[in-house]
Design a protein around this motif. Structure first.
Motif, short mmCIF file in Angstrom:
data_model
loop_
_atom_site.label_atom_id
_atom_site.label_comp_id
_atom_site.label_asym_id
_atom_site.label_seq_id
_atom_site.Cartn_x
_atom_site.Cartn_y
_atom_site.Cartn_z
N GLY A 30 5.87 4.18 1.00
CA GLY A 30 5.49 3.35 -0.14
C GLY A 30 4.17 2.64 0.11
N ALA A 31 3.99 2.13 1.33
CA ALA A 31 2.78 1.39 1.64
C ALA A 31 1.56 2.30 1.63
N SER A 32 1.72 3.56 2.06
CA SER A 32 0.59 4.50 2.04
C SER A 32 0.13 4.73 0.60
N ARG A 33 1.12 4.82 -0.28
CA ARG A 33 0.80 5.01 -1.69
C ARG A 33 0.07 3.80 -2.22
N PHE A 34 0.55 2.62 -1.83
CA PHE A 34 -0.10 1.38 -2.26
C PHE A 34 -1.55 1.35 -1.77
N VAL A 35 -1.76 1.73 -0.51
CA VAL A 35 -3.11 1.67 0.06
C VAL A 35 -4.02 2.69 -0.61
N TRP A 36 -3.50 3.86 -0.88
CA TRP A 36 -4.29 4.89 -1.58
C TRP A 36 -4.74 4.35 -2.93
N GLU A 41 -8.90 2.31 -6.46
CA GLU A 41 -9.33 1.32 -7.44
C GLU A 41 -10.58 0.60 -6.95
N ARG A 42 -10.62 0.23 -5.67
CA ARG A 42 -11.79 -0.44 -5.10
C ARG A 42 -13.03 0.44 -5.24
N ARG A 43 -12.90 1.70 -4.90
CA ARG A 43 -14.04 2.61 -4.98
C ARG A 43 -14.52 2.74 -6.41
N GLU A 77 2.81 -6.03 8.79
CA GLU A 77 4.03 -5.79 9.57
C GLU A 77 4.17 -4.32 9.94
N LEU A 78 3.37 -3.47 9.29
CA LEU A 78 3.48 -2.02 9.53
C LEU A 78 2.32 -1.56 10.42
N PRO A 79 2.49 -0.46 11.14
CA PRO A 79 1.41 0.03 11.99
C PRO A 79 0.18 0.38 11.16
N ARG A 80 -0.99 0.16 11.74
CA ARG A 80 -2.24 0.33 11.02
C ARG A 80 -2.63 1.80 10.87
N GLU A 81 -2.29 2.59 11.87
CA GLU A 81 -2.80 3.95 11.99
C GLU A 81 -2.63 4.83 10.73
N PRO A 82 -1.44 4.89 10.13
CA PRO A 82 -1.32 5.77 8.96
C PRO A 82 -2.25 5.37 7.81
N PHE A 83 -2.56 4.09 7.70
CA PHE A 83 -3.43 3.65 6.60
C PHE A 83 -4.87 4.07 6.84
N ASN A 84 -5.30 4.09 8.12
CA ASN A 84 -6.62 4.65 8.40
C ASN A 84 -6.69 6.09 7.92
N GLN A 85 -5.60 6.81 8.14
CA GLN A 85 -5.56 8.21 7.72
C GLN A 85 -5.63 8.32 6.20
N VAL A 86 -4.99 7.39 5.49
CA VAL A 86 -5.04 7.40 4.03
C VAL A 86 -6.48 7.22 3.57
N LEU A 87 -7.19 6.27 4.21
CA LEU A 87 -8.57 6.03 3.82
C LEU A 87 -9.45 7.25 4.12
N ARG A 88 -9.16 7.93 5.22
CA ARG A 88 -9.89 9.16 5.53
C ARG A 88 -9.60 10.22 4.48
N ARG A 103 -10.77 18.12 -8.42
CA ARG A 103 -10.93 17.13 -9.49
C ARG A 103 -11.11 15.76 -8.88
N HIS A 104 -11.41 14.79 -9.72
CA HIS A 104 -11.54 13.42 -9.23
C HIS A 104 -10.20 12.96 -8.68
N PRO A 105 -10.20 12.24 -7.55
CA PRO A 105 -8.92 11.77 -6.99
C PRO A 105 -8.16 10.93 -8.01
N ARG A 106 -6.86 11.08 -8.00
CA ARG A 106 -6.05 10.37 -8.98
C ARG A 106 -5.11 9.40 -8.30
N PHE A 107 -4.59 8.46 -9.08
CA PHE A 107 -3.62 7.52 -8.53
C PHE A 107 -2.32 8.24 -8.22
N HIS A 108 -1.63 7.76 -7.21
CA HIS A 108 -0.36 8.37 -6.84
C HIS A 108 0.79 7.62 -7.48
#
Ligand SMILES: [Zn+2]
Length: 480
Positions: A30-36, A41-43, A77-88, A103-108
């Motif tokens: 769930g958090a990976s989806r949130f970060v994506w 949205e930020r971009r 509270e969650l490990p940082r590593e998977p979120f770095n991967q999401v940003l990559r 296509r342009h990246p879409r929301f998940h």
């Protein structure tokens, strides 16, 4: 003995997290989806307001700030590593978009694929590979601890990353990417060249010069379609009942933002459907892997027709036909043959989709333009009786060998131009060329791929170094 090249590959296996690990994984998915969604949205807004492109380094810095905010404290509270991967991954998605590959990246959405990726630190032993006999391997990951994996083959090479995912039926899988994997030795092929005609009723009809082999299609979806429909009808009824309880009209779509309650029965049917789809997938994958491995083991040169599978599945015929095109997964079969041919050092030849493999008589070369969908036909010129698929396999083999004779095996991937004779044979197949006034002599260019094939790019922390390709591809005859 010549040194075999090293390859990049992935290992996929079942994974058995404990109840605590499953809870952490659910939060991570769930958090990976949130970060994506946050990063996308930020971009987007940064580009809209300030006309700047936020790369992943900038986003990573912002993400560190985000983790400190009180309302998104739960992220820390969650490990940082998977979120770095999401940003990559987002960076990669934009790269593909700018290069017009995607296509342009879409929301998940909430139903997006549940998966997280961890890179493996090469200085620590995060992965216990298990001995030669062991059934299990273990990977130690931040936040999760030691996760148990069902090992199905020896894990070799340098292990780079682990993705943990969960399918609809609640099964967990781990995919481990590896590079510098020593290539296994393949036994010498038994035949020189095979022509492979891929199709829907027979998955492949193979001609090796003397004999014909026929592999029936698994028809994995077709076999379960009746049961799948029954489950789907039941789920639909349960959904309608749920909508009525919440005061909605079941004949219309559920309005956006309304969450429907999930009854225990509806949850059960949903899981049942997911399990059935999982079963279909496995039956299909099994058949495709068996066939592609057998082909690559058997022949030195493999000739395939370059089918436009996507176009077929999208545009042709009735829905039932399009469904069976998707069910046969011919694109996946061709992909598997390609990478396995690369591993084994075989030559793969793709004949252009417009080559008349079915309409041409394999005995006399006459092109029977009036051929429709009949399974058997008689050549009007020489009277030979043909089975449609067998005839196509023979033609493909011959055409592949002709292309091969015109190209040297040492050049690797290159375009081969058609001769004038070929152009005569194709005339009438591609009228638009003549209309446009393009030369008919230089007919469709064909791709000849000689091994080793390009390894698949992997998703790593840094682009993995390609294995050295100094070795010349092996000559066609006389494998070492
Ligand atoms: Zn004939």
């Amino acid at each position: 003995m010549e040194k075999l090249p090293e390859i990049e590959r992935a290992y996929r296996m079942r994974c058995y997290p404990t109840a605590r690990q499953r809870r952490v994984l659910a939060r991570l998915f769930g958090a990976s989806r949130f970060v994506w969604n946050w990063a996308l949205e930020r971009r987007r807004s940064a580009y809209r307001c300030e006309k700047t492109r936020l790369n992943w380094v900038a986003l990573s810095q912002e993400f560190t700030q985000l983790r400190r905010l009180p309302e998104t404290r739960w992220l820390s509270e969650l490990p940082r590593e998977p979120f770095n991967q999401v940003l990559r991954d987002l960076e990669k998605a934009y790269e593909n978009f700018f290069a017009r590959r995607a296509r342009h990246p879409r929301f998940h959405g909430r139903r997006h694929r549940r998966s997280v990726r961890f890179t493996l630190d090469q200085r620590r032993r995060q992965l216990e590979r298990g001995g030669d006999e062991g059934r299990w391997a273990y990977v130690t990951l931040p936040g999760l601890g030691r996760v148990k994996l069902r090992r199905t083959e020896t894990l070799e090479g340098r292990l780079r990353s682990v993705s943990l995912s969960c399918d609809g039926a609640g099964r967990y899988f781990a995919a481990i990417t590896a590079d510098r994997v020593p290539q296994q030795a393949w036994s010498a092929p038994r035949t020189h060249a095979v022509g492979v005609d891929m199709g829907l009723s027979a998955l492949a009809v193979v001609h090796d010069g003397q004999r014909i082999g026929r592999t029936p299609a698994p028809k994995a979806l077709a076999a379960k379609l009746i049961r799948l429909r029954r489950y789907q009808r039941r789920q639909r009824r349960q959904l309608a009942a749920q909508m009525r309880t919440q005061g909605l009209d079941p004949r219309q779509r559920c309005p956006k933002g309304v969450r429907l309650g999930l009854s225990r029965r509806r949850a059960r049917s949903r899981e049942r459907i997911a399990r059935l789809h999982g079963c279909i997938r496995q039956v299909r994958a099994h058949a495709l892997h068996q066939l592609s491995t057998t082909l690559v083991r058997r022949a030195e040169v493999i000739v395939l027709e370059d089918l436009r599978v996507k176009a077929m599945a999208r545009g042709m015929g009735r829905r039932a036909f399009r469904r069976s095109v998707a069910d046969a997964a011919l694109g996946e079969l061709s992909r598997q043959i390609e990478y396995k041919a690369g591993w084994a050092g075989r030559t793969l030849i793709r004949v252009d989709a417009f080559y008349p493999s079915s309409k041409r008589c394999s005995e006399c070369g006459h092109i029977h333009a009036g051929l429709r969908l009949e399974r058997h036909w008689e050549c009007p010129a020489c009277g030979a009786r043909h089975d449609r698929d067998e005839n196509a396999a023979k033609n493909l083999r011959r055409e592949g060998l002709r292309i091969l004779a015109g190209s040297s095996p040492a050049t690797g991937k290159r375009r081969v131009r058609e001769t004038a004779r070929g152009a005569v044979a194709y005339r009438g197949q591609r009228p638009e060329r003549e209309v446009r006034g393009v030369d008919c002599v230089a007919e469709p260019a064909l791709w000849v791929t000689t091994a080793p094939c390009q390894p698949h790019p992997m998703m790593n922390r840094e682009p993995a170094r390609r294995p050295a390709r100094a070795e010349t591809p092996r000559a066609l005859s006389g494998t070492a």
